[in-house]
Design an enzyme around this catalytic site. Structure first.
Site, PDB file in Angstrom:
ATOM      1  N   PRO A   1       0.765  -1.217   0.039  1.00 12.82           N
ATOM      2  CA  PRO A   1      -0.183   0.057  -0.300  1.00 12.82           C
ATOM      3  C   PRO A   1       0.956   1.560  -0.244  1.00 12.82           C
ATOM      4  O   PRO A   1       1.925   0.980   0.490  1.00 12.82           O
ATOM      5  CB  PRO A   1      -1.011  -0.582   1.322  1.00 12.82           C
ATOM      6  CG  PRO A   1       0.016  -1.232   2.180  1.00 12.82           C
ATOM      7  CD  PRO A   1       0.615  -2.034   0.967  1.00 12.82           C
ATOM      8  N   HIS A   2       0.721   2.068  -0.227  1.00 10.04           N
ATOM      9  CA  HIS A   2       1.237   3.752  -0.294  1.00 10.04           C
ATOM     10  C   HIS A   2       0.166   4.629  -0.810  1.00 10.04           C
ATOM     11  O   HIS A   2      -0.524   4.215  -1.220  1.00 10.04           O
ATOM     12  CB  HIS A   2       2.199   3.478  -1.958  1.00 10.04           C
ATOM     13  CG  HIS A   2       1.601   3.305  -3.328  1.00 10.04           C
ATOM     14  ND1 HIS A   2       1.596   1.974  -3.914  1.00 10.04           N
ATOM     15  CD2 HIS A   2       1.867   3.898  -4.178  1.00 10.04           C
ATOM     16  CE1 HIS A   2       1.324   1.845  -5.062  1.00 10.04           C
ATOM     17  NE2 HIS A   2       1.116   2.704  -5.359  1.00 10.04           N
ATOM     18  N   GLY A   3       0.858   5.837  -0.895  1.00  5.02           N
ATOM     19  CA  GLY A   3       0.333   6.914  -0.747  1.00  5.02           C
ATOM     20  C   GLY A   3       1.115   8.319  -1.605  1.00  5.02           C
ATOM     21  O   GLY A   3       2.999   8.262  -0.258  1.00  5.02           O
TER      22      GLY A   3
END
Length: 154
Positions: free
Chosen positions: A65-67
């Site tokens: 997961p990334h942002g």
């Protein structure tokens, strides 16, 4: 780009308890908030928005997961090994037991992509992945992730 450039020893968690994708993302967001100037809610909301575009469960029990965030000035990662694998809507439909959360500045551009690529490359190494799954401590996992002796060619 080496993982040690954005993963600290204090950002490795083993035996994380989560029974759902949402719980995993919340727990990782809370840990990231403790180690950054971002709020857990901002991290969680951003990661959840990214998940709505498509799952970051990349297969083989791994999720990345990334942002990207405004008012954030560095690339930052957290590694977690789950106590029990969970459903994550992964591409191969396998449950996830390894998660690597990546946070980046809105302006990171290519560096964000390089970091994601490096994480994927490291976690794609089947021998290293097996060692990560059986390691007995955070220190051992950190060493496996960051020691050049364990690294694939960059």
């Amino acid at each position: 780009m080496d993982l040690g450039e954005f993963l600290g020893k204090d950002a490795v968690v083993i035996d994380l308890k989560a029974s759902s994708k949402k719980q995993l993302l919340q727990a990782m967001s809370e840990r990231a908030a403790e180690l950054t100037n971002l709020s857990a809610r901002e991290i969680f909301d951003t990661i959840l928005q990214r998940e709505k575009l498509g799952s970051t469960g990349v297969g083989n029990g791994i999720a990345i997961p990334h942002g990207k965030f405004n008012n954030f000035d560095k690339i930052f990662g957290i590694f977690a090994r789950l106590e029990t694998p969970i459903a994550f809507d992964s591409l191969d439909e396998k449950d996830v037991d390894i998660a690597f959360l990546l946070l980046a500045p809105e302006s990171a551009g290519a560096d964000h992509l390089k970091a994601l690529s490096r994480i994927a490359r490291v976690l794609r190494d089947t021998d290293r992945l097996a060692a990560l799954r059986s390691a007995s401590s955070e220190d051992a996992i950190y060493e496996l992730l960051t020691n050049p002796a364990h690294s694939n060619a960059a």
